[in-house]
Design a protein around this motif. Structure first.
Motif, PDB file in Angstrom:
ATOM      1  N   TRP A  12       0.793  -1.150   0.007  1.00 18.86           N
ATOM      2  CA  TRP A  12      -0.031   0.015  -0.026  1.00 18.86           C
ATOM      3  C   TRP A  12       1.065   1.297   0.034  1.00 18.86           C
ATOM      4  O   TRP A  12       2.065   1.248   0.277  1.00 18.86           O
ATOM      5  CB  TRP A  12      -0.940  -0.138   1.310  1.00 18.86           C
ATOM      6  N   ARG A  61      -6.002   2.768  -5.403  1.00 19.99           N
ATOM      7  CA  ARG A  61      -5.648   2.939  -3.730  1.00 19.99           C
ATOM      8  C   ARG A  61      -6.027   4.055  -3.322  1.00 19.99           C
ATOM      9  O   ARG A  61      -6.577   4.242  -2.165  1.00 19.99           O
ATOM     10  CB  ARG A  61      -4.201   2.787  -3.608  1.00 19.99           C
ATOM     11  N   ASN A 105      -2.469  -5.364  -5.197  1.00 26.25           N
ATOM     12  CA  ASN A 105      -3.354  -5.125  -4.236  1.00 26.25           C
ATOM     13  C   ASN A 105      -3.818  -6.499  -3.716  1.00 26.25           C
ATOM     14  O   ASN A 105      -4.999  -6.576  -3.327  1.00 26.25           O
ATOM     15  CB  ASN A 105      -4.475  -4.431  -5.044  1.00 26.25           C
TER      16      ASN A 105
END
Length: 712
Positions: free
Chosen positions: A168, A192, A234
């Motif tokens: 992230w 994101r 992800n």
């Protein structure tokens, strides 16, 4: 059906499925609590799924309770923490986790650092949730020891999980992993930051897996707080799930068992995600749990966790176990029956499918069989004992019909029997009851000598002898009309006059079946014989008339229960070999149902009437968007047979055989002897819809073509 997310149903349709409300972790500047929100969010959903209540409790576990009373270290507001801290709190804390809403709410200051543990001030909580233990499953890209299939399997087995994404922007981030799917054109996936991106028709992402995460940034990001994220950077790396059972410590020793339901009435029960079948549930096999209790067409999971398609198959038979197909005639007779005498007819409804069959009714109102037509009052359900409104797969229900002879025995009595089916994707089961002497001699041939249209009435048209449409006449069978021919009879369509010097011809007979039904009673009828000249062209004259006989089935027109549905035999006495014939057969959305042979074309070569050459023209007969189906006659010979014809065009048709082959006869879809033909996809105009393939199902040979015919 593809594996899919059946926990989150999408905000846009007004519900969130089994998931609980979206929260925002950014309170009072404390931003690092994704590990708390993600873990408690997964436990909330698991509790909903475990208890399996139709009215979800929508558990709302207190974030502040963990912050006040939990065991953790470090500056979690800035650097976050470990989901294990939250799981251990949910497992070992003797009070359980309290309810947040109006009970133990998040402090405006962010609630960190923790203040004194104050559950004594919040005993009005509706529940105190505790978990048995925590399990973990990992996914590492390109590592066979941690495959992606493990994540998908655990999602289905255990429910939503607290999922930590490694890469992230701010390091690691924990969300609730609720499901996954496959990217298609026009789908939206999120980055994101929660910004959506539309997938184009030529996108390189088509076919990619996407993950569905419930985030804790409030409902203004992503899809109302849910992120659809592409596989890759992800991916759900570390995923924790709650082991069962879920405990509500406020209930003490009176713990609730999971509820069980069959809401879609397909005969398969759902009891949530528990591995143990609750006491009282009718199901005894845990592998038969319903995978989707909102969809009656889906039953249990298969071994790969795909939903198994299920469907009831309804068959009706008489006391002799003779099958009565829908839209047919059931004949019965007793020559010794006197006026006002009665007969009892026995019928059995059998469910041969793999899902429950539901008829109209309830325990208090079971009137799911009724009669219509002129003689309807002569028939009743015996003793008002109607079939059970639920017929599980593999079982049957028997009911009885009482017939009273209220008119002279020489008169035929007919009524339509309807069994009301309570299934969205299938029609009522309808057949006709006919009291008549099937041993009587055939009546004289009935002739149609001028144009006639048979329109819908309350009664079927009954034909007790051959029916012959003469040259120059047209018979139109309108929508909804049933014409029933006595066993052994035929419908003949005559040829017209030959081509005259002035270029005109006397037209042959024509029959149009516009969503009507041609069927039989007392057994199998011979079918339709379209006559024609072997030495005349099929081309029309300048007035558009044909010298050949002509039939057209369209808009759902049906021929059923015939020896040969349609043939171009040109022969009343059915001599062998047959005479040549140029009869014209057109099917456009027509149906041939339960005919031993569907259509038989006998030898004929078309040609130009004014410029004859050795080159043959295409036969004008064609078959488009039509259905050929047999589940009654065993063995089926073939749906279409061609001998010595050229250019029959077959587009977008469906050929189905349900019955097995016999030791001497193998079912064939299309059987060609010394003929030329084409089988194609139907391609409509752009605004009319998608192309339709021609398909075959359950034949020894879908198409058989050979050159051993004597016809050249």
């Amino acid at each position: 059906m593809e594996k899919d997310d059946f926990y989150y149903d999408g905000i846009e349709n007004g519900k969130q499925g089994w998931m609980t409300r979206i929260k925002n972790q950014n309170v009072g500047g404390c931003n690092g609590l994704c590990f708390v929100y993600g873990t408690l969010g997964a436990i909330e959903a698991t509790a909903n799924l475990y208890f399996n209540d139709t009215v979800h409790k929508d558990y709302d576990l207190s974030i502040q309770h963990f912050l006040d009373c939990g065991n953790y270290s470090g500056n979690i507001c800035e650097y976050g923490g470990n989901d294990l801290w939250v799981s251990l709190f949910a497992k070992t804390y003797e009070e359980g986790i309290y309810q947040e809403e109006e009970c133990y709410v998040r402090a405006d200051s962010g609630g960190y650092p923790a203040i004194n543990c104050q559950e004594g001030n919040h005993q009005d909580t509706d529940y105190k949730i505790s978990i048995t233990d925590t399990g973990y499953v990992y996914y590492v890209k390109d590592n066979a020891n941690y495959p992606i299939e493990n994540i998908k399997e655990k999602l289905i087995q255990k429910g939503p999980m607290a999922s930590t994404v490694k890469k992230w922007a701010s390091g690691r981030h924990t969300m609730v992993l609720t499901g996954y799917g496959e990217i298609n054109a026009d789908d939206i996936f999120h980055d994101r930051d929660g910004v959506g991106h539309v997938v184009g028709e030529d996108s390189p992402y088509l076919g990619y897996t996407y993950w569905i995460y419930k985030n804790s940034w409030g409902d203004v990001f992503g899809d109302h707080g849910y992120f659809y994220m592409l596989i890759g950077s992800n991916d759900p790396w570390k995923n924790s799930y709650s082991k069962l059972p879920i405990i509500d410590l406020k209930l003490g020793s009176n713990q609730e068992s999971p509820s069980y339901y069959d809401l879609d009435q397909d005969g398969y029960w759902n009891w949530g995600i528990s591995d143990i079948i609750p006491s009282g549930c009718p199901e005894i096999d845990p592998t038969m749990r319903d995978s989707d209790d909102s969809e009656p067409g889906l039953g249990p999971f298969d071994e790969d966790y795909y939903s198994i398609p299920v469907s009831p198959i309804m068959e009706v038979s008489d006391a002799g176990q003779n099958k009565i197909p829908p839209n047919t005639f059931y004949s019965f007779y007793d020559s010794n029956l006197g006026l006002n005498g009665t007969m009892i007819l026995e019928f059995t409804i059998e469910n041969k499918g793999n899902a429950q069959l539901n008829l109209f009714g309830s325990p208090f109102n079971g009137e799911n069989v009724h009669f219509s037509g002129e003689n309807a009052t002569d028939f009743t359900v015996y003793n008002n004992n109607y079939p059970n409104y639920e017929i599980p797969y593999g079982t049957s229900q028997t009911f009885y019909v009482e017939f009273t002879l209220t008119a002279p025995i020489t008169e035929t009595k007919v009524a339509t029997l309807t069994i009301d089916v309570e299934e969205e994707d299938r029609e009522d089961y309808i057949f006709n009851l006919i009291f008549t002497d099937c041993s009587q001699a055939l009546a004289q041939t009935q002739y149609i000598s001028s144009d006639e249209t048979w329109s819908e009435t309350n009664e079927p048209y009954l034909i007790f002898g051959n029916l012959q449409v003469e040259d120059g006449a047209t018979l139109t069978i309108d929508e909804g009309v049933t014409v029933a021919f006595m066993a052994g009879t035929s419908l003949f369509i005559e040829t017209g006059g030959r081509l005259e010097q002035n270029g005109n011809i006397k037209p042959g007979g024509k029959v149009y079946v516009n969503d009507g039904l041609l069927t039989s009673f007392c057994g199998v009828w011979n079918g339709v014989d379209v006559w024609g000249y072997g030495d005349e062209s099929q081309l029309p004259d300048q007035e558009g008339d044909y010298s050949q006989g002509y039939i057209k089935l369209y808009n759902g027109g049906v021929i059923s229960n015939a020896l040969v549905g349609i043939e171009t035999r040109n022969d009343i006495v059915r001599q062998n070999p047959a005479l040549t014939s140029g009869g014209i057969v057109i099917l456009n959305e027509g149906q041939m149902v339960n005919c031993i042979e569907g259509i038989v074309f006998y030898p004929y070569k078309n040609f130009h009437p004014y410029a004859p050459t050795n080159e043959h023209l295409t036969n004008l007969s064609s078959i488009t968007l039509s259905k050929f189906y047999n589940d009654h006659f065993s063995p089926l010979f073939q749906h279409i047979k061609m001998e010595g014809v050229d250019g029959i065009n077959i587009k977008g048709c469906t050929f189905i055989n349900v019955t097995p082959a016999s030791p001497v006869t193998e079912p064939i879809g299309i059987n060609s002897l010394e003929s030329s033909f084409s089988v194609e996809c139907y391609v409509p105009l752009p605004w009319e819809g998608d192309p339709v393939q021609t398909t075959f199902e359950n034949f020894d040979k879908a198409i058989s073509a050979s050159n051993n015919s004597p016809y050249g």
